[in-house]
Design a protein around this motif. Structure first.
Motif, PDB file in Angstrom:
ATOM      1  N   ASP A   1       0.904  -1.221  -0.073  1.00 27.60           N
ATOM      2  CA  ASP A   1      -0.027  -0.075   0.000  1.00 27.60           C
ATOM      3  C   ASP A   1       0.963   1.325   0.042  1.00 27.60           C
ATOM      4  O   ASP A   1       0.648   2.284  -0.623  1.00 27.60           O
ATOM      5  CB  ASP A   1      -0.897   0.247   1.281  1.00 27.60           C
ATOM      6  CG  ASP A   1      -1.962  -1.158   1.270  1.00 27.60           C
ATOM      7  OD1 ASP A   1      -1.981  -1.625   0.043  1.00 27.60           O
ATOM      8  OD2 ASP A   1      -2.692  -1.181   2.219  1.00 27.60           O
ATOM      9  N   LEU A   2       1.974   1.178   0.896  1.00 24.05           N
ATOM     10  CA  LEU A   2       2.934   2.301   0.802  1.00 24.05           C
ATOM     11  C   LEU A   2       3.495   2.598  -0.719  1.00 24.05           C
ATOM     12  O   LEU A   2       3.509   3.776  -1.099  1.00 24.05           O
ATOM     13  CB  LEU A   2       4.065   1.889   1.694  1.00 24.05           C
ATOM     14  CG  LEU A   2       5.157   3.010   1.722  1.00 24.05           C
ATOM     15  CD1 LEU A   2       4.801   4.326   2.172  1.00 24.05           C
ATOM     16  CD2 LEU A   2       6.527   2.387   2.662  1.00 24.05           C
ATOM     17  N   MET A   3       3.837   1.663  -1.109  1.00 25.34           N
ATOM     18  CA  MET A   3       4.498   1.777  -2.356  1.00 25.34           C
ATOM     19  C   MET A   3       3.522   2.260  -3.491  1.00 25.34           C
ATOM     20  O   MET A   3       4.057   3.309  -4.418  1.00 25.34           O
ATOM     21  CB  MET A   3       5.231   0.406  -3.188  1.00 25.34           C
ATOM     22  CG  MET A   3       6.656   0.010  -2.247  1.00 25.34           C
ATOM     23  SD  MET A   3       7.558  -1.231  -3.003  1.00 25.34           S
ATOM     24  CE  MET A   3       6.678  -2.572  -2.581  1.00 25.34           C
ATOM     25  N   GLU A   4       2.312   1.699  -3.420  1.00 29.19           N
ATOM     26  CA  GLU A   4       1.321   2.224  -4.393  1.00 29.19           C
ATOM     27  C   GLU A   4       1.012   3.668  -4.192  1.00 29.19           C
ATOM     28  O   GLU A   4       0.850   4.425  -5.183  1.00 29.19           O
ATOM     29  CB  GLU A   4       0.166   1.161  -4.211  1.00 29.19           C
ATOM     30  CG  GLU A   4      -1.105   1.919  -5.284  1.00 29.19           C
ATOM     31  CD  GLU A   4      -0.645   1.621  -6.733  1.00 29.19           C
ATOM     32  OE1 GLU A   4      -1.141   2.395  -7.502  1.00 29.19           O
ATOM     33  OE2 GLU A   4       0.089   0.632  -7.011  1.00 29.19           O
ATOM     34  N   SER A   5       0.930   4.102  -2.814  1.00 27.28           N
ATOM     35  CA  SER A   5       0.527   5.520  -2.536  1.00 27.28           C
ATOM     36  C   SER A   5       1.614   6.567  -2.926  1.00 27.28           C
ATOM     37  O   SER A   5       1.485   7.438  -3.444  1.00 27.28           O
ATOM     38  CB  SER A   5       0.245   5.541  -1.072  1.00 27.28           C
ATOM     39  OG  SER A   5      -1.122   4.702  -0.727  1.00 27.28           O
ATOM     40  N   VAL A   6       2.914   6.071  -2.782  1.00 24.94           N
ATOM     41  CA  VAL A   6       4.002   6.857  -2.933  1.00 24.94           C
ATOM     42  C   VAL A   6       4.149   7.006  -4.649  1.00 24.94           C
ATOM     43  O   VAL A   6       4.314   8.293  -4.976  1.00 24.94           O
ATOM     44  CB  VAL A   6       5.375   6.228  -2.380  1.00 24.94           C
ATOM     45  CG1 VAL A   6       6.565   7.222  -2.868  1.00 24.94           C
ATOM     46  CG2 VAL A   6       5.264   6.560  -0.899  1.00 24.94           C
ATOM     47  N   ARG A   7       4.011   6.119  -5.105  1.00 23.96           N
ATOM     48  CA  ARG A   7       3.927   6.114  -6.641  1.00 23.96           C
ATOM     49  C   ARG A   7       3.023   6.980  -7.327  1.00 23.96           C
ATOM     50  O   ARG A   7       3.456   7.667  -8.132  1.00 23.96           O
ATOM     51  CB  ARG A   7       3.961   4.518  -7.500  1.00 23.96           C
ATOM     52  CG  ARG A   7       4.243   4.583  -8.887  1.00 23.96           C
ATOM     53  CD  ARG A   7       4.325   3.066  -9.299  1.00 23.96           C
ATOM     54  NE  ARG A   7       4.594   3.122 -10.827  1.00 23.96           N
ATOM     55  CZ  ARG A   7       5.713   3.400 -11.469  1.00 23.96           C
ATOM     56  NH1 ARG A   7       6.606   3.465 -10.512  1.00 23.96           N
ATOM     57  NH2 ARG A   7       5.708   3.443 -12.702  1.00 23.96           N
ATOM     58  N   GLU A   8       1.905   6.801  -6.928  1.00 27.16           N
ATOM     59  CA  GLU A   8       0.745   7.700  -7.498  1.00 27.16           C
ATOM     60  C   GLU A   8       1.027   9.220  -7.254  1.00 27.16           C
ATOM     61  O   GLU A   8       0.766  10.057  -8.075  1.00 27.16           O
ATOM     62  CB  GLU A   8      -0.458   7.275  -6.726  1.00 27.16           C
ATOM     63  CG  GLU A   8      -1.123   5.837  -7.587  1.00 27.16           C
ATOM     64  CD  GLU A   8      -1.207   5.921  -8.948  1.00 27.16           C
ATOM     65  OE1 GLU A   8      -1.705   6.877  -9.551  1.00 27.16           O
ATOM     66  OE2 GLU A   8      -0.544   4.970  -9.443  1.00 27.16           O
ATOM     67  N   LEU A   9       1.493   9.509  -5.826  1.00 27.16           N
ATOM     68  CA  LEU A   9       1.838  10.837  -5.553  1.00 27.16           C
ATOM     69  C   LEU A   9       2.957  11.380  -6.348  1.00 27.16           C
ATOM     70  O   LEU A   9       2.934  12.842  -6.770  1.00 27.16           O
ATOM     71  CB  LEU A   9       1.947  10.770  -3.990  1.00 27.16           C
ATOM     72  CG  LEU A   9       1.053  11.033  -2.727  1.00 27.16           C
ATOM     73  CD1 LEU A   9       1.781  10.321  -1.641  1.00 27.16           C
ATOM     74  CD2 LEU A   9       0.173  11.844  -2.856  1.00 27.16           C
ATOM     75  N   ALA A  10       3.841  10.513  -6.674  1.00 27.19           N
ATOM     76  CA  ALA A  10       5.072  11.104  -7.283  1.00 27.19           C
ATOM     77  C   ALA A  10       4.537  11.494  -8.905  1.00 27.19           C
ATOM     78  O   ALA A  10       5.044  12.344  -9.652  1.00 27.19           O
ATOM     79  CB  ALA A  10       6.269   9.923  -7.360  1.00 27.19           C
ATOM     80  N   LEU A  11       3.846  10.545  -9.410  1.00 29.76           N
ATOM     81  CA  LEU A  11       3.265  10.626 -10.746  1.00 29.76           C
ATOM     82  C   LEU A  11       2.392  11.750 -11.077  1.00 29.76           C
ATOM     83  O   LEU A  11       2.029  12.359 -11.999  1.00 29.76           O
ATOM     84  CB  LEU A  11       2.721   9.272 -11.223  1.00 29.76           C
ATOM     85  CG  LEU A  11       3.760   8.316 -11.476  1.00 29.76           C
ATOM     86  CD1 LEU A  11       3.159   6.896 -11.851  1.00 29.76           C
ATOM     87  CD2 LEU A  11       4.559   8.392 -12.593  1.00 29.76           C
TER      88      LEU A  11
END
Length: 289
Positions: free
Chosen positions: A138-148
């Motif tokens: 969940d952390l990786m998915e959230s961080v990736r979406e924020l960065a993109l």
């Protein structure tokens, strides 16, 4: 030769991929059909320029810088984060808050204490688990979406009080089955900050209790980690150590604390603090990691 050729219009900035159509891999590849030495199967895909970052990542200067904030329960992480956010000097920030409880107390405290601008800032809450283990995906998915989203200057992550920073930090260098970065292509881990409770650290450091022995920590059943090991894990990896609540200890106690911290992490920068008040420049864009 190709059995069929279909024309797809392209635009400036698009990328064309050749990949195996039957492969389970999520990244481009070319492979020979099983049991055949004569036929080569190629799938041609077009990725629009607007979506190319999801595959190829961002340029180094475009990656979203990240500060990971750790520290034992009650050390003052949320107080420090609130101060930094209220003095962010125009930075557009995203905040990700992790709490083991079903109600994210730290998240609510931030909402009450910080004015986040709807169009410039964003806060995400991850709860009912720890980002160092059960909520890592969940952390990786959230961080990736924020960065993109490409609209933030900085990302601040506040981990739960019993989180180990090393597994969280490792997600920023994690790769998939093809060797491509999971989130490292769009983010840059900048600083690992650990907030130390100057008043209680020495007492907890000498304790033989386990995390599960203290209900307020929210440790899951079967968690065998000791409190002292958690404290050591949080201190050893930090680039910056915030010695909070120094007004609640004597100078002799503070010297003893510094000596232990220096032994555990000789390379970390130590910053003394009262009520979590530190300059944001000490924890943001330090390029310490």
């Amino acid at each position: 030769s190709l059995n069929r050729l279909v024309h797809h219009p392209t635009n400036m900035g698009d990328i064309i991929l050749l990949k195996g159509g039957m492969s389970d891999a999520s990244k481009p590849c070319v492979y020979r059909l099983p049991y055949s030495t004569e036929q080569l199967v190629i799938t041609v895909d077009r990725v629009p320029a607007a979506q190319r970052e999801r595959l190829v990542g961002l340029k180094p200067e475009e990656k979203l810088p990240v500060t990971l904030l750790s520290g034992f329960l009650g050390a003052g992480k949320t107080t420090l984060l609130t101060h930094v956010l209220n003095n962010r000097e125009g930075k557009r920030v995203a905040v990700l808050v992790n709490d083991m409880a079903s109600i994210n107390v730290d998240g609510q405290l931030l909402k009450d204490g910080v004015k986040l601008h709807e169009h410039n800032d964003k806060m995400i809450e991850l709860q009912n688990g720890c980002i160092c283990c059960t909520l890592k995906e969940d952390l990786m998915e959230s961080v990736r979406e924020l960065a993109l989203e490409r609209r933030f200057d900085y990302l601040l992550i506040e981990s739960t009080g019993i989180s180990e920073p090393l597994p969280v930090a490792s997600t920023f260098v994690a790769t998939d089955g093809m060797g491509y970065p999971r989130i490292g292509g769009v983010t840059r881990l900048d600083t690992l900050v650990t907030v130390v409770d100057s008043m209680n650290f020495l007492k907890d450091y000498q304790s033989d209790a386990k995390a599960i022995d203290r209900k307020e920590l929210g440790a899951e059943e079967g968690d065998e980690r000791s409190i002292v090991n958690l404290l050591v894990d949080q201190v050893e990896i930090a680039n910056v150590l915030i010695l909070n609540k120094i007004d609640l200890v004597t100078s002799k106690e503070l010297d003893s604390l510094k000596a232990i911290l220096k032994q555990l992490n000789p390379g970390a920068r130590m910053i003394e603090s009262k009520f979590g008040v530190v300059s944001p420049s000490m924890v943001l864009d330090t390029c310490s990691f």
